[in-house]
Design a protein around this motif. Sequence first.
Motif, PDB file in Angstrom:
ATOM      1  N   GLY A 157       0.610  -1.383  -0.016  1.00  0.00           N
ATOM      2  CA  GLY A 157      -0.092  -0.129  -0.129  1.00  0.00           C
ATOM      3  C   GLY A 157       0.991   1.281  -0.036  1.00  0.00           C
ATOM      4  O   GLY A 157       0.438   2.138  -0.639  1.00  0.00           O
ATOM      5  N   SER A 158       2.045   1.157   0.924  1.00  0.00           N
ATOM      6  CA  SER A 158       2.864   2.461   0.583  1.00  0.00           C
ATOM      7  C   SER A 158       3.574   2.499  -0.552  1.00  0.00           C
ATOM      8  O   SER A 158       3.767   3.623  -1.137  1.00  0.00           O
ATOM      9  CB  SER A 158       3.981   2.072   2.000  1.00  0.00           C
ATOM     10  N   ILE A 159       4.063   1.469  -1.335  1.00  0.00           N
ATOM     11  CA  ILE A 159       4.583   1.511  -2.620  1.00  0.00           C
ATOM     12  C   ILE A 159       3.474   1.982  -3.499  1.00  0.00           C
ATOM     13  O   ILE A 159       3.779   2.856  -4.301  1.00  0.00           O
ATOM     14  CB  ILE A 159       5.144   0.146  -2.984  1.00  0.00           C
ATOM     15  N   TYR A 160       2.213   1.653  -3.540  1.00  0.00           N
ATOM     16  CA  TYR A 160       1.142   2.144  -4.257  1.00  0.00           C
ATOM     17  C   TYR A 160       0.941   3.895  -4.105  1.00  0.00           C
ATOM     18  O   TYR A 160       0.884   4.378  -5.132  1.00  0.00           O
ATOM     19  CB  TYR A 160      -0.219   1.453  -4.084  1.00  0.00           C
ATOM     20  N   SER A 161       1.105   4.029  -3.006  1.00  0.00           N
ATOM     21  CA  SER A 161       1.063   5.560  -2.645  1.00  0.00           C
ATOM     22  C   SER A 161       2.197   6.234  -3.373  1.00  0.00           C
ATOM     23  O   SER A 161       1.925   7.441  -3.992  1.00  0.00           O
ATOM     24  CB  SER A 161       0.944   5.965  -1.112  1.00  0.00           C
ATOM     25  N   PHE A 162       3.361   5.897  -3.106  1.00  0.00           N
ATOM     26  CA  PHE A 162       4.466   6.417  -3.678  1.00  0.00           C
ATOM     27  C   PHE A 162       4.427   6.490  -5.236  1.00  0.00           C
ATOM     28  O   PHE A 162       4.689   7.457  -6.066  1.00  0.00           O
ATOM     29  CB  PHE A 162       5.896   5.755  -3.352  1.00  0.00           C
ATOM     30  N   VAL A 163       4.001   5.197  -5.870  1.00  0.00           N
ATOM     31  CA  VAL A 163       4.021   5.204  -7.488  1.00  0.00           C
ATOM     32  C   VAL A 163       2.779   6.175  -7.873  1.00  0.00           C
ATOM     33  O   VAL A 163       2.909   6.645  -8.710  1.00  0.00           O
ATOM     34  CB  VAL A 163       3.685   3.618  -7.640  1.00  0.00           C
ATOM     35  N   SER A 164       1.562   6.181  -7.170  1.00  0.00           N
ATOM     36  CA  SER A 164       0.684   7.214  -7.724  1.00  0.00           C
ATOM     37  C   SER A 164       0.961   8.445  -7.222  1.00  0.00           C
ATOM     38  O   SER A 164       0.618   9.569  -8.292  1.00  0.00           O
ATOM     39  CB  SER A 164      -0.471   6.878  -6.755  1.00  0.00           C
ATOM     40  N   THR A 165       1.871   8.961  -6.242  1.00  0.00           N
ATOM     41  CA  THR A 165       2.326  10.040  -6.227  1.00  0.00           C
ATOM     42  C   THR A 165       3.350  10.707  -7.356  1.00  0.00           C
ATOM     43  O   THR A 165       3.319  11.749  -7.912  1.00  0.00           O
ATOM     44  CB  THR A 165       2.992  10.409  -4.964  1.00  0.00           C
ATOM     45  N   TYR A 166       4.200   9.721  -7.547  1.00  0.00           N
ATOM     46  CA  TYR A 166       5.131   9.927  -8.915  1.00  0.00           C
ATOM     47  C   TYR A 166       4.332  10.001 -10.163  1.00  0.00           C
ATOM     48  O   TYR A 166       4.712  11.147 -11.015  1.00  0.00           O
ATOM     49  CB  TYR A 166       5.939   8.814  -8.953  1.00  0.00           C
ATOM     50  N   GLY A 167       3.269   9.142 -10.527  1.00  0.00           N
ATOM     51  CA  GLY A 167       2.475   9.510 -11.601  1.00  0.00           C
ATOM     52  C   GLY A 167       1.716  10.829 -11.560  1.00  0.00           C
ATOM     53  O   GLY A 167       1.557  11.416 -12.616  1.00  0.00           O
ATOM     54  N   ILE A 168       1.314  11.186 -10.581  1.00  0.00           N
ATOM     55  CA  ILE A 168       0.613  12.827 -10.491  1.00  0.00           C
ATOM     56  C   ILE A 168       1.925  13.714 -10.725  1.00  0.00           C
ATOM     57  O   ILE A 168       1.435  14.737 -11.313  1.00  0.00           O
ATOM     58  CB  ILE A 168      -0.079  12.774  -9.099  1.00  0.00           C
ATOM     59  N   LEU A 169       2.861  13.754 -10.122  1.00  0.00           N
ATOM     60  CA  LEU A 169       4.103  14.456 -10.515  1.00  0.00           C
ATOM     61  C   LEU A 169       4.271  14.685 -12.060  1.00  0.00           C
ATOM     62  O   LEU A 169       4.506  15.653 -12.533  1.00  0.00           O
ATOM     63  CB  LEU A 169       5.344  14.190  -9.676  1.00  0.00           C
ATOM     64  N   LEU A 170       4.201  13.534 -12.672  1.00  0.00           N
ATOM     65  CA  LEU A 170       4.515  13.302 -14.103  1.00  0.00           C
ATOM     66  C   LEU A 170       3.475  14.031 -14.863  1.00  0.00           C
ATOM     67  O   LEU A 170       3.992  14.925 -15.843  1.00  0.00           O
ATOM     68  CB  LEU A 170       4.534  11.889 -14.525  1.00  0.00           C
TER      69      LEU A 170
END
Length: 143
Positions: free
Chosen positions: A55-68
């Motif tokens: 879940g934490s990795i998913y949150s990080f990946v989603s944050t990175y996608g939003i940054l992109l």
Amino acid sequence: MSNKMERILAYIASGWQLLDGIITIFIYGTYIRNKGSHISGLSFEEKKGLESLFGSIYSFVSTYGILLILLGLMTIYMTRTYLKNDSVPKRVPIWFLICGVVSYFTMDIISLVLYMGAAILILAKNRSIKIHTRLNKFKGEIK
């Protein structure tokens, strides 16, 4: 001078950033999220711990996608607002260089090539516009 080539490179780079962000969030993010829930043969505590980790990795990946996605939208805004013909924009090449450095550190080679190419073209054209303006000014002083 026309800035058509730089605008094309900027729009391709921003389109790639948007697509990359969407792929990161919806495809890679859901893959990571589902990967944590399909682990069998673990105790309840281990399973909860792994679900929390994924879940934490998913949150990080989603944050990175939003940054992109935000980088892509900001690039579109900067290109439309500041990159005009026969002008010498100061903010746009700096923004492209920043996006290129971010792309370098995240190993996004496609964005790196597009942003650096656009920044180099803008800086080279800016230099030629400045030289041309100074030359015309100098010719006017001689007459």
